[in-house]
Write an enzyme that holds these catalytic residues in place. Structure first.
Site, PDB file in Angstrom:
ATOM      1  N   HIS A 292      33.123  25.083  36.226  1.00 21.19           N
ATOM      2  CA  HIS A 292      33.698  25.145  34.889  1.00 21.19           C
ATOM      3  C   HIS A 292      32.636  25.252  33.805  1.00 21.19           C
ATOM      4  O   HIS A 292      32.950  25.629  32.671  1.00 21.19           O
ATOM      5  CB  HIS A 292      34.556  23.905  34.633  1.00 21.19           C
ATOM      6  N   CYS A 293      31.378  24.937  34.112  1.00 23.69           N
ATOM      7  CA  CYS A 293      30.364  24.844  33.048  1.00 23.69           C
ATOM      8  C   CYS A 293      29.531  26.099  32.882  1.00 23.69           C
ATOM      9  O   CYS A 293      29.536  26.717  31.822  1.00 23.69           O
ATOM     10  CB  CYS A 293      29.446  23.650  33.327  1.00 23.69           C
ATOM     11  N   ILE A 294      28.778  26.468  33.905  1.00 22.96           N
ATOM     12  CA  ILE A 294      27.721  27.471  33.733  1.00 22.96           C
ATOM     13  C   ILE A 294      28.271  28.849  33.353  1.00 22.96           C
ATOM     14  O   ILE A 294      27.678  29.533  32.525  1.00 22.96           O
ATOM     15  CB  ILE A 294      26.846  27.547  34.996  1.00 22.96           C
ATOM     16  N   ASP A 297      29.945  27.846  29.325  1.00 20.44           N
ATOM     17  CA  ASP A 297      29.276  27.166  28.225  1.00 20.44           C
ATOM     18  C   ASP A 297      28.381  28.057  27.372  1.00 20.44           C
ATOM     19  O   ASP A 297      28.357  27.911  26.138  1.00 20.44           O
ATOM     20  CB  ASP A 297      28.460  25.982  28.754  1.00 20.44           C
TER      21      ASP A 297
END
Length: 456
Positions: A292-294, A297
């Site tokens: 979900h992040c890299i 973001d």
């Protein structure tokens, strides 16, 4: 608790304006004595481990989620995340944990910690609808003396520019009546080396009093708290952490393409470079970015930077490289089939591993799903095998009516290509190589040369 001094000056409680200390001191006392009730909103890969940590620390915890099925499972002592055991959920229930879909119960909590998704929209712009919907559902039930903490990744300014006005519209004075902080989540699903308790917690407050409340909130359950000067600094800290990884992965993915053209083993090069005891950190290539992040973001920062007249060329270039990797892998599959006189259309492709990383069941932004869609669009017959994902889950943007295929001699040999996308430890790689007609390896599992293995 270990406290990290960043040389930030905060006023002692007794020097704050009259009225500030009353709610603040009472809240801190309740947190330090573990008589406070902790409310966690969003019981997924971030919220559920955080709930367990607070329950284990001796707090009564109430979990909020809009998914009635998840709430029923948790209240029945069952987990729906592979690396979170049902036994741990049952133990938390015995300690007083309760899950609910009723947001009016927020009035009973002293702390409200928001752990909801922050995806991108169709234009790769921030979608904060989950945050806004959550806060709007909580605010009517809030009371004086509570602390609200946002953990969801977002662009700098969100906490102050979006959450604070919502609290003030309810008549609260932030830093006096209620307290507002941003503390970015740092969960790494499946990582056995670092647990929620041992991962240092960055915390920025909307006011000095808010920061004091945040330190008390997280210091009661986390070993090390790292205060920063503002919510904006905390928000940017999270983005920097993940952009650092995205940029370096983009670099090594580009190096992989170069090494492939030069017929050099990129893994040999990385492992050799990693022997340097300073100035080098090894990153490894793959079929694309997941989690979900890299993958998400960096675009939160590029979007916000445009409001300041800035163009984040370096970050966006890394994003382009990483986003293009699934297309590069598909071309590898096409070329490997062509070398054997076979077209992609009509070929049977078995994707090995569809979780975004090894040994977890987390499907968020998995590049394997993109690979499956690209192959299906080009006429291939696609199936998958993943011991951590027995049935392809419902997803907002992707749909496959598939279940995981057991890896037998017959199932392996019946496919034209096995596309190794996620290198789970459960796979018997020697058995797979022995019976596969053709393997396209995107993870560097097969370091030796085999006639039926193409490295991608």
């Amino acid at each position: 608790m270990q406290y990290v001094d960043n040389s930030i000056s905060y006023k002692p409680v007794h020097l704050l304006q009259p009225g500030h200390a009353d709610y603040l001191e009472e809240l801190i006392t309740r947190l330090e004595t573990r008589t406070a009730v902790i409310g966690i909103i969003g019981l997924g890969y971030v919220g559920l481990p955080l709930m367990l940590r607070y329950a284990n620390a001796g707090f009564k915890v109430t979990g909020f989620d809009i998914d009635a099925r998840k709430v029923a499972m948790l209240n029945g002592g069952q987990s729906y995340i592979e690396h979170v055991t049902s036994r741990s959920i049952a133990d938390a229930r015995n300690r007083g944990f309760e899950a609910t879909t009723d947001f009016s119960a927020a009035s009973e909590a002293d702390a409200l910690i928001i752990c909801v998704p922050t995806p991108l929209n169709a234009y790769r712009e921030p979608d904060l609808s989950f945050i806004f919907g959550t806060v709007d559902a909580l605010v009517p039930h809030m009371r004086k003396g509570q602390i609200m903490s946002l953990e969801s990744t977002t662009y700098p300014g969100t906490t102050t520019e979006e959450l604070r006005p919502r609290l003030e519209a309810r008549g609260f004075e932030v830093g006096r009546d209620v307290f507002l902080v941003f503390s970015p989540e740092r969960e790494d699903p499946g990582n056995q080396q670092f647990k929620t308790r041992s991962i240092p917690k960055v915390c920025g407050g909307d006011t000095p009093a808010c920061c004091k409340a945040g330190i008390a909130l997280y210091g009661s359950a986390i070993d090390q708290v790292v205060p920063v000067s503002s919510t904006r600094a905390a928000e940017l800290t999270k983005l920097l952490e993940n952009i650092h990884r995205a940029v370096n992965i983009g670099l090594v993915n580009e190096m992989k393409i170069i090494a492939d053209r030069m017929q050099i083993d990129i893994y040999e090069v990385i492992n050799a470079a990693a022997t340097k005891p300073f100035g080098f950190t090894p990153y490894y290539p793959g079929p694309g970015l997941g989690g979900h992040c890299i993958p998400i973001d960096p675009f939160y920062l590029t979007w916000k930077a445009r409001q300041y007249g800035l163009h984040t060329r370096f970050i966006e270039l890394a994003g382009e490289i990483n986003n293009d990797m699934p297309y590069w892998v598909v071309n590898k599959v096409i070329n490997a089939l062509n070398d054997r006189g076979l077209p992609l259309r009509g070929s049977k492709i078995l994707v090995l591993g569809i979780a975004y990383k090894k040994n977890v069941d987390d499907m968020r932004e998995s590049p394997s799903v993109t690979l499956m869609e690209l192959l299906r669009e080009r006429g291939a017959e696609v199936s998958y095998s993943d011991p951590h994902v027995p049935v392809f889950p419902p997803m907002r943007e992707h749909h496959f009516d598939l279940s995981s295929i057991e890896l037998t001699r017959e199932s392996i040999s019946s496919h034209d290509v096995l596309l190794l996308a996620t290198n789970h430890s459960d796979f018997d790689y020697a058995f797979i190589q022995k019976h596969a007609k053709l393997i396209v390896d995107t993870r560097g599992v097969y370091r030796d040369s085999y006639p039926n293995v193409v490295k991608s």
